[in-house]
Design a protein around this motif. Structure first.
Motif, PDB file in Angstrom:
ATOM      1  N   SER A 125      20.693   0.883   1.455  1.00  0.00           N
ATOM      2  CA  SER A 125      19.768   2.262   1.438  1.00  0.00           C
ATOM      3  C   SER A 125      18.705   2.374   2.729  1.00  0.00           C
ATOM      4  N   VAL A 126      18.718   1.066   3.030  1.00  0.00           N
ATOM      5  CA  VAL A 126      17.732   1.113   4.378  1.00  0.00           C
ATOM      6  C   VAL A 126      18.727   1.640   5.445  1.00  0.00           C
ATOM      7  N   ARG A 127      20.006   1.396   5.511  1.00  0.00           N
ATOM      8  CA  ARG A 127      20.707   2.202   6.609  1.00  0.00           C
ATOM      9  C   ARG A 127      20.790   3.588   6.432  1.00  0.00           C
ATOM     10  N   LEU A 128      20.879   4.050   5.223  1.00  0.00           N
ATOM     11  CA  LEU A 128      21.165   5.496   4.846  1.00  0.00           C
ATOM     12  C   LEU A 128      19.643   6.203   5.195  1.00  0.00           C
ATOM     13  N   GLY A 129      18.749   5.399   5.335  1.00  0.00           N
ATOM     14  CA  GLY A 129      17.298   6.048   5.357  1.00  0.00           C
ATOM     15  C   GLY A 129      16.366   5.839   4.276  1.00  0.00           C
ATOM     16  N   VAL A 130      15.158   5.201   4.615  1.00  0.00           N
ATOM     17  CA  VAL A 130      14.434   4.544   3.391  1.00  0.00           C
ATOM     18  C   VAL A 130      13.782   5.500   2.531  1.00  0.00           C
ATOM     19  N   SER A 131      13.793   5.095   1.450  1.00  0.00           N
ATOM     20  CA  SER A 131      13.051   5.977   0.408  1.00  0.00           C
ATOM     21  C   SER A 131      11.921   5.017  -0.150  1.00  0.00           C
ATOM     22  N   PRO A 132      10.656   5.595  -0.314  1.00  0.00           N
ATOM     23  CA  PRO A 132       9.650   4.766  -0.631  1.00  0.00           C
ATOM     24  C   PRO A 132       9.795   3.885  -2.034  1.00  0.00           C
ATOM     25  N   GLN A 133      10.882   4.265  -2.786  1.00  0.00           N
ATOM     26  CA  GLN A 133      11.128   3.422  -3.790  1.00  0.00           C
ATOM     27  C   GLN A 133      11.347   1.949  -3.561  1.00  0.00           C
ATOM     28  N   ILE A 134      11.957   1.794  -2.168  1.00  0.00           N
ATOM     29  CA  ILE A 134      12.221   0.486  -1.682  1.00  0.00           C
ATOM     30  C   ILE A 134      10.847  -0.252  -1.656  1.00  0.00           C
ATOM     31  N   ASN A 135       9.864   0.507  -1.208  1.00  0.00           N
ATOM     32  CA  ASN A 135       8.395  -0.241  -1.228  1.00  0.00           C
ATOM     33  C   ASN A 135       7.888  -0.572  -2.564  1.00  0.00           C
ATOM     34  N   VAL A 136       8.297   0.218  -3.607  1.00  0.00           N
ATOM     35  CA  VAL A 136       7.745  -0.187  -5.046  1.00  0.00           C
ATOM     36  C   VAL A 136       8.688  -1.444  -5.245  1.00  0.00           C
ATOM     37  N   LEU A 137       9.964  -1.100  -5.056  1.00  0.00           N
ATOM     38  CA  LEU A 137      10.729  -2.592  -5.577  1.00  0.00           C
ATOM     39  C   LEU A 137      10.148  -3.765  -4.607  1.00  0.00           C
ATOM     40  N   SER A 149      -0.711   7.746  -5.018  1.00  0.00           N
ATOM     41  CA  SER A 149       0.267   8.265  -6.182  1.00  0.00           C
ATOM     42  C   SER A 149       1.050   7.263  -6.722  1.00  0.00           C
ATOM     43  N   PHE A 150       1.299   7.548  -7.942  1.00  0.00           N
ATOM     44  CA  PHE A 150       2.548   6.667  -8.637  1.00  0.00           C
ATOM     45  C   PHE A 150       3.611   7.164  -8.599  1.00  0.00           C
ATOM     46  N   LYS A 151       3.889   8.217  -7.821  1.00  0.00           N
ATOM     47  CA  LYS A 151       5.261   9.088  -7.840  1.00  0.00           C
ATOM     48  C   LYS A 151       6.334   8.262  -7.727  1.00  0.00           C
ATOM     49  N   ILE A 154       0.985  -1.272   0.200  1.00  0.00           N
ATOM     50  CA  ILE A 154       0.144  -0.004  -0.083  1.00  0.00           C
ATOM     51  C   ILE A 154       0.826   1.038  -0.125  1.00  0.00           C
ATOM     52  N   TYR A 155       1.743   1.136   0.848  1.00  0.00           N
ATOM     53  CA  TYR A 155       2.794   2.381   0.961  1.00  0.00           C
ATOM     54  C   TYR A 155       3.403   2.805  -0.196  1.00  0.00           C
ATOM     55  N   SER A 156       3.668   1.628  -1.126  1.00  0.00           N
ATOM     56  CA  SER A 156       4.340   1.982  -2.474  1.00  0.00           C
ATOM     57  C   SER A 156       3.644   2.944  -3.301  1.00  0.00           C
ATOM     58  N   PHE A 157       2.426   3.025  -3.042  1.00  0.00           N
ATOM     59  CA  PHE A 157       1.591   4.136  -3.887  1.00  0.00           C
ATOM     60  C   PHE A 157       1.397   5.531  -3.078  1.00  0.00           C
ATOM     61  N   ASN A 158       2.268   5.483  -2.087  1.00  0.00           N
ATOM     62  CA  ASN A 158       2.266   6.903  -1.170  1.00  0.00           C
ATOM     63  C   ASN A 158       2.636   8.064  -1.811  1.00  0.00           C
ATOM     64  N   GLU A 159       2.179   9.195  -1.659  1.00  0.00           N
ATOM     65  CA  GLU A 159       2.770  10.573  -2.111  1.00  0.00           C
ATOM     66  C   GLU A 159       3.835  11.037  -1.274  1.00  0.00           C
ATOM     67  N   SER A 160       3.686  10.746  -0.331  1.00  0.00           N
ATOM     68  CA  SER A 160       4.758  11.280   0.918  1.00  0.00           C
ATOM     69  C   SER A 160       5.944  10.727   0.820  1.00  0.00           C
ATOM     70  N   ARG A 161       7.061  11.724   1.079  1.00  0.00           N
ATOM     71  CA  ARG A 161       8.526  11.210   0.883  1.00  0.00           C
ATOM     72  C   ARG A 161       9.055  10.283   2.313  1.00  0.00           C
ATOM     73  N   LEU A 162       8.116  10.262   3.292  1.00  0.00           N
ATOM     74  CA  LEU A 162       8.332   9.604   4.478  1.00  0.00           C
ATOM     75  C   LEU A 162       7.705   8.283   4.225  1.00  0.00           C
ATOM     76  N   VAL A 163       8.326   7.357   4.692  1.00  0.00           N
ATOM     77  CA  VAL A 163       7.923   5.839   4.422  1.00  0.00           C
ATOM     78  C   VAL A 163       6.677   5.515   5.157  1.00  0.00           C
ATOM     79  N   THR A 164       6.633   6.240   6.503  1.00  0.00           N
ATOM     80  CA  THR A 164       5.628   5.699   7.645  1.00  0.00           C
ATOM     81  C   THR A 164       4.494   6.874   7.533  1.00  0.00           C
ATOM     82  N   VAL A 165       4.495   7.693   6.769  1.00  0.00           N
ATOM     83  CA  VAL A 165       3.370   8.732   6.758  1.00  0.00           C
ATOM     84  C   VAL A 165       2.575   8.736   5.360  1.00  0.00           C
TER      85      VAL A 165
END
Lengths: 360, 275
Positions: free
Chosen positions: B229-241, B45-47, B29-40
């Motif tokens: 990348s998780v150690r550097l801070g997660v980007s929602p791209q990870i969710n997509v992947l 969006s397909f951003k 679900i969060y792979s379709f998130n608009e926010s740049r924060l993974v948890t919010v």
């Protein structure tokens, strides 16, 4: 036996490491025969069959088929096909493809393959099932597919490993006849392995009785039953009353035999054995007659038990000498059963011709 | 038959499923998130899907992983099948015990130890022959080393309940050994090969520990990239992947399960018909 031997087995020995499965077999099987290798489990009959098919190579000796030495010819190059006990149908192919498999290996034209597959299907009356898979067939139908697949290449010899063992009794009896008829019709030499003596008797033109890797006797079913050449064969085939005795003299082709279990001296046809000395005799249970105690010759005894089998009964009689004897009697009349009852005092009698003399 | 399932059991079941699947579902679900924060949650969006498709590092890593997994699965299936045959068909040969141990070792040995051992081997080889350069080749070889074990076990167990008479029948009907293998043996063990291949593919796709040992500085597989990348801070791209991977793996598992189920059903039917 027909004039020319099709299969010649020449001093064949097969050892698996320390175990000797076949311990020296010489055998000739004629063209057009339905030959049965009969014996208990572990007697070497299956190993012998597998050597004919080429799955095992003899340790010693030679095997010739149609005067060609095939001892070291691989299975795929032999003019021999086999019907396996488990049928070994290809589970991923339809019935038609199963039957076509052997012909496809010969690279025959497609049209010829199709035609011969159809003929084979007709032969076993399975045309309607051509497109089924093996698992969609009954046991009897699978058996027929295996048969069709094995004969479609028109082999010189068809090997059958316990062909009917997986069928139930009724079906087995019917299939025995069908197989024997088919063999007549196709004229292919059949070599069959079985542990079931009734099956061998019913189907085979000749039987080889095997024990411990050796052939004990070869002959037509009647010969093996009526003239067993050893205690083993007499005991293995059918019911047998076997006693030990001693030849004490002979005259006019008849032997005088001292046989204590039968209460003294008896006579028997000589059959070439005249040498005085210890022997064994066999009398088949149906050749003994049973009478209520009273007048007449024979041995006196007492009925210990009666096994009622419907068509016939087996009487277990203990003679006064202590010997145990089995006698079979047809229950020809509905009232027959029960005329002689358990614990009755009886006499048993037999014709001298019923006695077969064998080495001890 | 229609006895009611106790409530407690149902609850336990629901909890179990929730524990296993809610995180995955959340991730998707969060792979379709608009926010740049993974948890919010910031709206649909397909951003990030777009971002990912423009992220060359990520795509390169995915491609590398996919290529390695592909090569690994194919080579391991071939070698593993051969090993499985040796184990199932030859009860006695010189060094069989050692061979059995060799096959089983990767199944039980800690991956860290295998990683060090393999790395030492590659370093020594590199010093001696200046080959192989650490990267695609070394990762693939390392993956094949342990994948072979899994394929061998799957193939061996399939061959264990294989009726040899079927092969003998084919040979009896005029097929040479190579033809027997092609027309009879191979089709009959195909389900095992398919599941072995899929297993090898998946194992390679998500291997991290062993890969980290043997990968050179230039190459980065997908699991390595995600981990770092998780150690550097997660980007929602990870969710997509992750969503893509979960989908691929789920599809693969469903296919494998369906194939195995089909053969099992067929065997059961056959067994029933025999009786």
């Amino acid at each position: 036996m027909t004039a020319a031997a099709l299969i010649r087995i020449d001093g064949v020995v097969k050892r698996f490491n320390d175990v000797t499965a076949v311990a020296g077999v010489d055998l000739e099987i004629g063209r057009g025969e339905l030959f049965a290798l009969l014996g208990g489990s572990g007697c070497g009959k299956t190993t012998l069959l597998r050597m004919l098919a080429g799955f095992e190579t003899p340790t010693e000796g030679r095997i010739l088929i149609d005067d060609v030495d095939v001892t070291h010819v691989p299975p795929y190059a032999r003019p021999v096909n086999m019907m396996f006990q488990s049928y070994a149908l290809f589970p991923h192919m339809t019935v038609a493809r199963n039957i076509a498999y052997g012909l496809e290996r010969e690279r025959l034209p497609k049209a010829e393959i199709a035609e011969r597959v159809m003929q084979a299907l007709d032969l076993v009356e399975l045309r309607a099932h051509a497109q089924r898979r093996p698992h969609q067939l009954s046991g009897g139908q699978r058996q027929r597919v295996a048969l069709a697949r094995a004969v479609v290449k028109r082999p010189k010899v068809l090997l059958l490993d316990e062909p009917l063992a997986a069928l139930d009794r009724k079906l087995r009896e019917r299939t025995q006849l069908e197989l024997a008829e088919l063999q007549q019709r196709l004229g292919i030499t059949f070599v069959m392995v079985t542990h079931d003596q009734d099956e061998a008797m019913a189907m085979a033109s000749r039987i080889a009785v095997m024990d411990q890797g050796r052939i004990r006797q070869v002959g037509a079913p009647a010969e093996i039953y009526e003239q067993p050449n050893s205690r083993f064969v007499a005991d293995f085939i059918g019911l047998a009353n076997i006693f030990e005795g001693e030849i004490v003299g002979h005259a006019d082709g008849m032997l005088r035999i001292s046989c204590d279990p039968l209460g003294g001296e008896i006579s028997a046809p000589a059959n070439g054995m005249t040498q005085a000395g210890p022997i064994a005799i066999v009398i088949r249970p149906e050749k003994l007659s049973l009478h209520k105690e009273g007048a007449g010759a024979g041995c006196a005894g007492k009925v210990r038990n009666i096994v009622y089998l419907g068509d016939e009964s087996i009487f277990h009689v203990t003679l006064e000498t202590g010997a145990a004897v089995q006698i079979t009697r047809m229950n020809a009349d509905r009232r027959d059963a029960g005329v002689i009852a358990r614990s009755d005092a009886v006499r048993i009698a037999w014709a001298p011709e019923a006695v077969v003399v064998m080495p001890r | 038959m229609s006895g009611r399932t106790p409530r407690l059991l149902l609850a336990a079941l629901a909890f179990g499923y929730a524990f296993l699947y809610v995180p995955i579902l959340t991730l998707i679900i969060y792979s379709f998130n608009e926010s740049r924060l993974v948890t919010v949650w910031g709206g649909f969006s397909f951003k990030w899907w777009g971002e990912l498709l423009r992220n060359d590092t990520m795509l390169d890593a995915a491609l590398l992983s996919f290529q390695i997994a592909l090569v690994n699965a194919c080579v391991a299936t071939v070698l593993g099948t051969m090993a499985g045959f040796a184990l199932a068909r030859y009860p006695r040969f010189i060094g069989r015990t050692a061979f059995t141990g060799l096959i089983a070792a990767p199944l039980v040995m800690p991956e860290v130890i295998m990683g060090i051992a393999t790395l030492l081997l590659f370093v020594a080889l590199d010093q001696l022959f200046h080959w192989p350069e650490r990267g695609f080749t070394t990762i693939a070889v390392a993956h094949i080393t342990f994948s072979v074990a899994y394929v061998a076990v799957v193939v061996q167990s399939r061959l264990a309940d294989f009726d040899r008479a079927v092969e003998e029948a084919a040979m009896d009907l005029g097929a040479r050994p190579s033809t027997v293998f092609r027309t009879i043996t191979l089709p009959l063990i195909a389900p095992a090969l398919v599941s072995g291949w899929l297993l090898a593919f998946t194992l390679s796709m998500d291997d991290l520990i062993l890969t980290q040992f043997v990968a050179g500085p230039q190459s980065q597989t997908l699991p390595m990239l995600i981990y770092s990348s998780v150690r550097l801070g997660v980007s929602p791209q990870i969710n997509v992947l992750a969503t893509i991977i979960v989908t691929v793996v789920a599809v693969a598992i469903i296919i494998a399960g369906w194939l195995m189920n089909r053969t099992r059903r067929r065997q059961m039917r056959e067994a029933q018909a025999v009786r």
